[in-house]
Every structure is written in C-alpha cells, then in structure tokens.
Write a protein that holds these residues in place. Structure first.
Motif, mmCIF file in Angstrom:
data_model
loop_
_atom_site.group_PDB
_atom_site.id
_atom_site.type_symbol
_atom_site.label_atom_id
_atom_site.label_comp_id
_atom_site.label_asym_id
_atom_site.label_seq_id
_atom_site.Cartn_x
_atom_site.Cartn_y
_atom_site.Cartn_z
ATOM 1 N N ARG A 120 -12.951 -27.250 -11.122
ATOM 2 C CA ARG A 120 -13.938 -28.936 -11.329
ATOM 3 C C ARG A 120 -15.262 -28.606 -11.130
ATOM 4 N NH1 ARG A 120 -11.650 -34.460 -9.594
ATOM 5 N NH2 ARG A 120 -13.357 -35.942 -10.925
ATOM 6 N N LEU A 121 -15.704 -28.153 -10.164
ATOM 7 C CA LEU A 121 -16.740 -27.758 -9.954
ATOM 8 C C LEU A 121 -17.954 -26.838 -10.440
ATOM 9 C CD1 LEU A 121 -16.869 -29.059 -5.670
ATOM 10 C CD2 LEU A 121 -18.168 -30.673 -8.231
ATOM 11 N N PHE A 122 -16.942 -25.613 -10.937
ATOM 12 C CA PHE A 122 -17.525 -24.681 -11.520
ATOM 13 C C PHE A 122 -18.054 -25.203 -13.310
ATOM 14 C CE2 PHE A 122 -16.036 -21.135 -8.787
ATOM 15 C CZ PHE A 122 -16.371 -21.721 -7.434
ATOM 16 N N ALA A 123 -17.113 -25.801 -13.863
ATOM 17 C CA ALA A 123 -17.245 -26.477 -15.467
ATOM 18 C C ALA A 123 -17.916 -27.458 -15.456
ATOM 19 C CB ALA A 123 -15.674 -26.670 -15.196
ATOM 20 N N ALA A 124 -18.083 -28.202 -14.474
ATOM 21 C CA ALA A 124 -19.297 -28.764 -13.832
ATOM 22 C C ALA A 124 -20.735 -28.783 -13.901
ATOM 23 C CB ALA A 124 -18.784 -29.707 -12.808
ATOM 24 N N ALA A 125 -20.527 -27.489 -13.786
ATOM 25 C CA ALA A 125 -22.248 -26.414 -13.223
ATOM 26 C C ALA A 125 -22.457 -26.278 -14.215
ATOM 27 C CB ALA A 125 -22.142 -25.532 -12.264
ATOM 28 N N GLU A 126 -21.118 -25.479 -15.364
ATOM 29 C CA GLU A 126 -21.399 -24.820 -16.844
ATOM 30 C C GLU A 126 -22.465 -25.590 -17.513
ATOM 31 O OE1 GLU A 126 -18.916 -20.877 -17.119
ATOM 32 O OE2 GLU A 126 -17.964 -23.089 -16.969
ATOM 33 N N ARG A 127 -21.629 -26.503 -17.669
ATOM 34 C CA ARG A 127 -22.094 -28.081 -18.376
ATOM 35 C C ARG A 127 -23.583 -28.544 -18.411
ATOM 36 N NH1 ARG A 127 -16.606 -29.850 -17.672
ATOM 37 N NH2 ARG A 127 -17.532 -31.919 -16.585
ATOM 38 N N VAL B 295 -24.307 -31.691 -9.899
ATOM 39 C CA VAL B 295 -22.657 -30.771 -10.353
ATOM 40 C C VAL B 295 -22.230 -32.033 -10.143
ATOM 41 C CG1 VAL B 295 -21.592 -28.950 -9.384
ATOM 42 C CG2 VAL B 295 -23.912 -28.499 -9.697
ATOM 43 N N THR B 296 -22.225 -32.840 -8.938
ATOM 44 C CA THR B 296 -20.581 -33.594 -8.473
ATOM 45 C C THR B 296 -20.874 -34.762 -9.659
ATOM 46 O OG1 THR B 296 -22.138 -34.662 -6.614
ATOM 47 C CG2 THR B 296 -21.186 -33.337 -6.418
ATOM 48 N N THR B 297 -21.901 -35.512 -9.907
ATOM 49 C CA THR B 297 -21.848 -36.136 -10.572
ATOM 50 C C THR B 297 -21.119 -36.282 -12.184
ATOM 51 O OG1 THR B 297 -23.913 -37.479 -9.628
ATOM 52 C CG2 THR B 297 -23.575 -37.625 -12.048
ATOM 53 N N GLU B 298 -21.684 -34.870 -12.809
ATOM 54 C CA GLU B 298 -20.510 -34.331 -13.975
ATOM 55 C C GLU B 298 -19.721 -33.702 -14.197
ATOM 56 O OE1 GLU B 298 -20.632 -32.692 -17.434
ATOM 57 O OE2 GLU B 298 -22.120 -33.797 -17.175
ATOM 58 N N ALA B 299 -19.448 -33.177 -12.413
ATOM 59 C CA ALA B 299 -17.441 -33.859 -12.228
ATOM 60 C C ALA B 299 -17.273 -34.994 -11.903
ATOM 61 C CB ALA B 299 -17.633 -32.698 -10.900
ATOM 62 N N GLU C 20 -20.815 -17.793 -5.580
ATOM 63 C CA GLU C 20 -19.506 -17.566 -6.277
ATOM 64 C C GLU C 20 -19.182 -18.276 -7.775
ATOM 65 O OE1 GLU C 20 -16.334 -19.315 -3.193
ATOM 66 O OE2 GLU C 20 -18.232 -19.441 -1.389
ATOM 67 N N LEU C 21 -19.431 -19.097 -8.084
ATOM 68 C CA LEU C 21 -18.699 -19.294 -9.603
ATOM 69 C C LEU C 21 -19.149 -18.003 -10.300
ATOM 70 C CD1 LEU C 21 -18.963 -20.904 -11.966
ATOM 71 C CD2 LEU C 21 -21.210 -21.521 -11.843
ATOM 72 N N CYS C 22 -20.509 -17.382 -10.704
ATOM 73 C CA CYS C 22 -21.286 -16.231 -11.072
ATOM 74 C C CYS C 22 -19.698 -15.069 -10.949
ATOM 75 C CB CYS C 22 -22.321 -15.604 -10.720
ATOM 76 S SG CYS C 22 -24.143 -16.532 -10.963
ATOM 77 N N LEU C 23 -19.959 -14.815 -9.917
ATOM 78 C CA LEU C 23 -18.393 -14.315 -9.324
ATOM 79 C C LEU C 23 -16.922 -14.203 -9.664
ATOM 80 C CD1 LEU C 23 -19.388 -13.478 -5.633
ATOM 81 C CD2 LEU C 23 -19.597 -11.603 -6.887
ATOM 82 N N ALA D 22 -19.813 -19.943 -22.781
ATOM 83 C CA ALA D 22 -20.268 -21.320 -21.696
ATOM 84 C C ALA D 22 -21.687 -20.534 -21.958
ATOM 85 C CB ALA D 22 -19.351 -21.152 -20.454
ATOM 86 N N ALA D 23 -22.478 -21.126 -20.716
ATOM 87 C CA ALA D 23 -23.335 -21.012 -20.129
ATOM 88 C C ALA D 23 -23.263 -20.086 -19.045
ATOM 89 C CB ALA D 23 -23.486 -22.511 -18.729
ATOM 90 N N GLY D 24 -22.900 -17.583 -19.855
ATOM 91 C CA GLY D 24 -22.939 -16.891 -18.576
ATOM 92 C C GLY D 24 -24.349 -16.122 -18.840
#
Length: 207
Positions: free
Chosen positions: A14-21, A36-40, A60-63, A99-101
């Motif tokens: 959930r946090l990873f997807a929010a960060a990508e957005r 990130v937490t606001t978006e999530a 950890e998101l990139c990995l 996505a935001a790769g």
C-alpha cells in the motif's frame, strides 16, 4: 484513513503503490514520508513503523520492483515457442518501465543512502538486473534451439545489451523526455531477428 491501533492490510504494498503515484504525479522531489502516508490514506507514522526511514523505504521499494521484474523474466522460459520473441521480451521490458520506474530510479540515485542500500542488497544476492540478464539469456537460448532466433545471435550478449540499455534508460529518463520504450523496442527487434516473423516497432501495451 486507518485509525491508530488498527492493522493496515498489505501495508508495504500500500505504501509502495502510494509512493509510485506521488513520484509519477508530482516528481521525486515531492516524496516525503508524510506525502506517502497521506496518499495511502493511513496514519502519518505508519511508514516509520515499518521502515527505518525514508531512505530505507525508497531502497526497499526499488528492490521490490526489481524482484518483480526478475520474477517476470524468469517466467520467460515458459513462453519459449509461443507468441513472438520480441513480444515475450517486451513483457520484461515493460515491467522495468512500469508505472514510475524511471522516476523511482532517479529518486534512488539522488539519495546516497538509498543507493548504497540497494547496491549492498544486490551484491548480497537480491534479485535485480543480473537475474534478469540470466533469465533472458536462458530464454533466448531456448528460442534459438527452436529455430526462432538466428544462430548468429549470441544469447548472453543480446541479454546484456537489453539489460544494459534498460538500466541506462532507467537512470537517465525523466518526465518530459522521450518514451524509453521506443528505443527498447527497436533494440529488441534488432537483436532477436525472429526467423520468418516481423518484430513490432513498439512493444505492445498488452504484451
């Protein structure tokens, strides 16, 4: 928003997807733990509950995204003899640029601590570009045995070219720059030269 004390399901994703957005919409500079937490839609301190800090979170998101792409590359062996070689390889390339790769890669490169953590994890055996390269090599060798890739193609060199170019484009692409999928599609088509098949000029979105 999840109330304090209530578990958030699949919180990492959930946090990873929010960060990508956030990165895709507002750029790497807008990425903060609060953004990130606001978006999530979750508690403000949730990110720091699960990660040491923002640098560790970015690493950890990139990995995690590298591991996903590596898993998709390893599944290529099941596609030997099916579809077209260019389309099959396209699925792996699309996973890298999903996505935001490119923006995430740029973000990681701008954070020295994140870059160090990613490098150490990859050197320690975490799946990444090396795993993708090995999977592509094995796949191309299998297709070559089926006569769908020319004998003049060196699978290991072709895989290195694909992964090396993808890595370069991920590190250098920014919002507003040309679509990196276009040169990747041309490179794949040039390398595999499928016997009796014409490779597409662009990696299909539904590959």
């Amino acid at each position: 928003m999840s109330p304090r004390g209530v578990a958030t399901p699949d919180v990492r994703e959930r946090l990873f997807a929010a960060a990508e957005r956030v990165v895709e919409r507002d750029g790497p500079g807008a990425l903060t733990s609060r953004a990130v937490t606001t978006e999530a839609g979750c508690a403000k301190g949730l990110l720091h509950t699960h990660f040491v800090g923002l640098d560790a979170f970015v690493a950890e998101l990139c990995l995690d995204r590298f591991a996903r792409a590596a898993a998709q590359a390893q599944a290529l062996s099941e596609l030997a003899g099916q579809g077209t070689v260019a389309r099959n390889l396209g699925t792996v390339v699309l996973a890298l640029f999903d996505a935001a790769g490119p923006a995430l890669s740029g973000l990681a490169m701008s954070r020295a601590a994140s870059t160090l953590q990613i490098r150490e994890a990859l050197e320690g055996g975490a799946p990444g570009f090396t795993a993708i390269e090995e999977a592509i090599t094995a796949y191309l060798a299998a297709e070559q045995e089926l006569g769908r890739v020319a004998e003049t193609v060196d699978p290991s060199i072709a895989a290195l070219a694909v992964v090396g170019t993808a890595h370069h484009l991920l590190m250098t692409s920014r919002p507003g720059t040309p679509d990196p999928q276009l040169p990747m599609a041309r490179l794949v088509a040039m390398l595999v030269e499928e016997n009796g098949q014409r490779s597409p000029g662009r990696i299909p979105a539904d590959a």
